[in-house]
Structure formats: C-alpha cells, structure tokens
Design a protein around this motif. Structure first.
Motif, short mmCIF file in Angstrom:
data_model
loop_
_atom_site.label_atom_id
_atom_site.label_comp_id
_atom_site.label_asym_id
_atom_site.label_seq_id
_atom_site.Cartn_x
_atom_site.Cartn_y
_atom_site.Cartn_z
N MET A 72 -29.16 -13.31 6.32
CA MET A 72 -29.38 -11.92 6.77
C MET A 72 -29.29 -11.77 8.28
N ARG A 73 -29.78 -12.77 8.99
CA ARG A 73 -29.95 -12.60 10.44
C ARG A 73 -28.84 -13.17 11.30
N HIS A 88 -32.01 -17.79 3.22
CA HIS A 88 -31.98 -16.32 3.10
C HIS A 88 -32.06 -15.68 4.50
N PHE A 111 -23.97 -7.78 11.00
CA PHE A 111 -24.78 -6.55 11.07
C PHE A 111 -26.14 -6.80 11.72
N GLU A 128 -35.90 -20.14 1.66
CA GLU A 128 -36.17 -18.94 2.45
C GLU A 128 -35.41 -18.96 3.76
N ARG A 182 -40.69 -9.66 9.11
CA ARG A 182 -40.38 -8.94 7.87
C ARG A 182 -40.10 -9.90 6.72
N HIS A 183 -39.83 -11.15 7.08
CA HIS A 183 -39.54 -12.15 6.03
C HIS A 183 -40.86 -12.66 5.46
N ARG A 184 -41.14 -12.24 4.25
CA ARG A 184 -42.49 -12.38 3.71
C ARG A 184 -42.82 -13.76 3.20
C1 LIG Z 1 -29.02 -5.88 9.54
C2 LIG Z 1 -30.40 -5.50 9.08
C3 LIG Z 1 -30.86 -4.22 9.27
C4 LIG Z 1 -32.15 -3.85 8.83
N1 LIG Z 1 -32.57 -2.57 9.02
C5 LIG Z 1 -33.80 -2.20 8.60
C6 LIG Z 1 -34.28 -0.87 8.76
O1 LIG Z 1 -33.60 -0.01 9.30
N2 LIG Z 1 -35.54 -0.57 8.35
C7 LIG Z 1 -36.33 -1.50 7.72
O2 LIG Z 1 -37.45 -1.19 7.33
N3 LIG Z 1 -35.90 -2.76 7.56
C8 LIG Z 1 -34.68 -3.14 7.98
N4 LIG Z 1 -34.27 -4.44 7.81
C9 LIG Z 1 -35.20 -5.41 7.22
C10 LIG Z 1 -34.89 -5.62 5.72
O3 LIG Z 1 -35.01 -4.40 5.01
C11 LIG Z 1 -35.86 -6.66 5.12
O4 LIG Z 1 -37.18 -6.19 5.19
C12 LIG Z 1 -35.82 -7.99 5.80
O5 LIG Z 1 -34.50 -8.37 6.07
C13 LIG Z 1 -36.49 -9.03 4.92
O6 LIG Z 1 -35.62 -9.29 3.82
P1 LIG Z 1 -36.06 -9.58 2.34
O7 LIG Z 1 -37.06 -8.59 1.89
O8 LIG Z 1 -34.82 -9.76 1.52
O9 LIG Z 1 -36.60 -11.03 2.51
P2 LIG Z 1 -37.95 -11.83 2.47
O10 LIG Z 1 -39.15 -11.03 2.72
O11 LIG Z 1 -37.63 -12.94 3.40
O12 LIG Z 1 -37.98 -12.33 0.99
C14 LIG Z 1 -36.99 -13.22 0.47
C15 LIG Z 1 -36.61 -12.80 -0.92
O13 LIG Z 1 -37.75 -12.98 -1.76
C16 LIG Z 1 -37.78 -11.95 -2.72
N5 LIG Z 1 -39.01 -11.17 -2.54
C17 LIG Z 1 -39.85 -11.21 -1.48
N6 LIG Z 1 -40.88 -10.38 -1.66
C18 LIG Z 1 -40.69 -9.79 -2.85
C19 LIG Z 1 -41.41 -8.84 -3.60
N7 LIG Z 1 -42.54 -8.30 -3.15
N8 LIG Z 1 -40.92 -8.46 -4.78
C20 LIG Z 1 -39.79 -8.97 -5.29
N9 LIG Z 1 -39.04 -9.89 -4.63
C21 LIG Z 1 -39.49 -10.30 -3.44
C22 LIG Z 1 -36.53 -11.11 -2.56
O14 LIG Z 1 -35.50 -11.63 -3.35
C23 LIG Z 1 -36.21 -11.34 -1.09
O15 LIG Z 1 -34.84 -11.13 -0.78
C24 LIG Z 1 -33.00 -4.81 8.23
C25 LIG Z 1 -32.52 -6.14 8.06
C26 LIG Z 1 -31.25 -6.48 8.47
C27 LIG Z 1 -30.78 -7.90 8.29
#
Ligand SMILES: Cc1cc2nc3c(=O)[nH]c(=O)nc-3n(C[C@H](O)[C@H](O)[C@H](O)COP(=O)(O)OP(=O)(O)OC[C@H]3O[C@@H](n4cnc5c(N)ncnc54)[C@H](O)[C@@H]3O)c2cc1C
Length: 241
Positions: free
Chosen positions: A189-190, A185, A194, A182, A84-86
């Motif tokens: 989160m991980r 970050h 939570f 990254e 999920r970390h893009r």
């Molecule tokens: C405890 C926990 C529970 C979760 N539960 C769920 C759930 O129930 N369902 C679910 O779907 N997901 C869930 N997630 C996943 C969460 O929603 C995120 O998808 C995942 O943690 C990736 O985080 P991110 O998007 O901040 O980071 P990354 O993808 O790692 O990106 C890092 C940062 O880059 C920036 N960024 C990246 N891409 C973009 C973009 N396109 N536009 C603007 N800024 C961008 C943002 O600032 C982002 O924080 C959970 C995560 C955690 C830690």
C-alpha cells in the motif's frame, strides 16, 4: 526552527540473525500443513518454501514472524498514515510528554526548537503570495509556528495545550512491529505510485534493505517506476520461481 529535508531514516531493531531464523520457522510451520517434513531445513529450502507459500496465497503461514523497525526524522503526517495499519504494535513520540524546550532536565523556552519536514522536491524558501500584499515561504511559515508555540509556552500553556498549534510537518519518531504478512501489506500500500511521497520514500528504502536480509518474503514486490520527481514506486511482479 530546523528544516529537515531528505533526512528520513529507519533502523531495523530486530537482529538480523533473528530475522533469518524466522524464515526457517515459517518453513517448519508450513510443512506441518502439508505433512511434508524434510530432514534439514536451511536458508535455501526456506527461501524456496516461502516463495511457494506466497505464490499459492497461503500467507497466513508468514504470520509466524515478527519485525520491529524504528522510523526517524519523519513528520507527524507520516506517523498518522503509519498508525492506520491496525495489525501492528506502535510506540510514537509524544507531543505531550516531549518538551521541545527541554535540554536534559532544564526547560529553556528561548532554546525551544521545532524540527519540520519539507517535501524534498520543492523549494521551501520560495515565497508564495498570501493575497493581502504579503509574501511568505514555507520556511518562514514554519518559523511562525515555532514563534507562536514558544509564545504560548511563555504565557503558561503546557506542551499538551500548545501542541494544538504544531504543524503536521513537525518531526516525529515511531517504532512499528508487525509480522511479515502485515509488513507485506504495508509495503504494497505504501510504496505504490499512489502513496504519499514521504511514506513511499522511506518504505521503499526499507523494503530494499529487507529484501537483502530475508530472501523470499518480499521478492515479489519490486521497483516498477519513478514519478515526475524521480521518486521510486513499487508493485507486485511475477516471482522468478
Ligand atoms: C494511497 C492511499 C490513500 C489513502 N487515503 C485515505 C483517505 O483519504 N482517508 C482515509 O481515511 N484513509 C486513507 N488511506 C488509509 C487506508 O484507507 C487504510 O486505512 C490504510 O491503508 C490501512 O489499510 P488496511 O485497513 O488495509 O490495513 P491494516 O489495518 O494494515 O490491516 C491489514 C488487513 O487486515 C484486514 N483487517 C484489518 N482490520 C480488519 C477489520 N477490522 N475487519 C476486517 N479485516 C480487517 C484487512 O484485510 C486489511 O487489509 C489511504 C491509504 C493509501 C495507501
């Protein structure tokens, strides 16, 4: 079927010397912003400098870096969270091209073995009531998954077809690359209280190891408690400098 309990591990694929050099590069890049070049950049000046950057929230400078890590004996559930970390590069074990029945070049379906990850704080042998008079343990259920997967394969289903019936706990392997910003970050989160136990454990262990290799970058992320199962969680703390 093989149960994997407390078997997760990681391997830092970026050489240590390369990681340390990146710290110096970050200082060199950052000093361009402030036009504050100094005669000699070394580990000490770099550590101080990156701590200053982080304190000021000037984290874009940390992007002049790269770290690659391989994660082993973790579940498909873990890898799904990780991908999920893009802002990462990802290479993951395939459930299509990896044949669990393959030994070398031979395919022997009788030797097919699924490896399954279980929560370390629970007893996978404890039976639960299915509500229809039967009782079954997590271990037995994983065995059933393997039996069914093998039966499908024997009846002609290909790995890419039979994989629909793999459990989310099936063992996987993944390699992740990202820059230090990254990774910070991802750790935040991980490793929090939570985060899911599986990703929290391995990311906490990785964070601790990295802190010993590249000082300054991750120092403000520290262990702040343990959950009811004794598993550590981390959070941001005030930096000493
Ligand atoms: C405890 C926990 C529970 C979760 N539960 C769920 C759930 O129930 N369902 C679910 O779907 N997901 C869930 N997630 C996943 C969460 O929603 C995120 O998808 C995942 O943690 C990736 O985080 P991110 O998007 O901040 O980071 P990354 O993808 O790692 O990106 C890092 C940062 O880059 C920036 N960024 C990246 N891409 C973009 C973009 N396109 N536009 C603007 N800024 C961008 C943002 O600032 C982002 O924080 C959970 C995560 C955690 C830690």
């Amino acid at each position: 079927m093989k149960i994997l309990k407390n078997a997760s591990s990681f391997k830092i694929l970026t050489p240590v010397a390369e990681l340390k050099d990146q710290l110096l590069r970050i200082e060199r890049a950052g000093r361009t912003c402030y036009q504050s070049e100094i005669k000699e950049i070394n580990w000490e000046t770099a550590e101080k400098f990156v701590k200053m950057l982080i304190k000021r929230g000037h984290e874009s400078v940390l992007e002049h870096s790269y770290l690659t890590v391989q994660f082993n004996n973790l579940s498909r559930g873990f890898t799904h969270e990780q991908v999920r970390h893009r802002l990462t590069a990802i290479s993951q074990e395939s459930t299509r091209y990896v044949d669990y029945a393959k030994e070398g070049e031979d395919v022997d379906l009788d030797k097919l073995e699924l490896k399954c990850v279980v929560p370390p704080h629970l007893d996978e042998r404890k039976k639960v009531d299915l509500g229809d008079g039967r009782k079954m343990s997590a271990e037995e259920m994983f065995q059933e998954y393997e039996n069914f997967y093998r039966a499908l394969r024997k009846s002609g289903w290909l790995p890419e077809e039979a994989r629909q019936f793999l459990p989310i706990g099936v063992k996987s392997q993944i390699v992740i690359s990202a820059n230090f910003r990254e990774w910070r970050h991802i750790f935040e989160m991980r490793t929090s209280q939570f985060a899911h136990w599986e990703i929290r454990k391995v990311m906490g262990d990785l964070l601790e190891e990295l802190k010993g290799i590249i000082p300054g970058i991750f120092d403000d992320l520290a262990e702040i408690g343990k959950d009811q199962n004794g598993l550590r969680f981390f959070g941001k703390v005030k930096s000493q400098n």
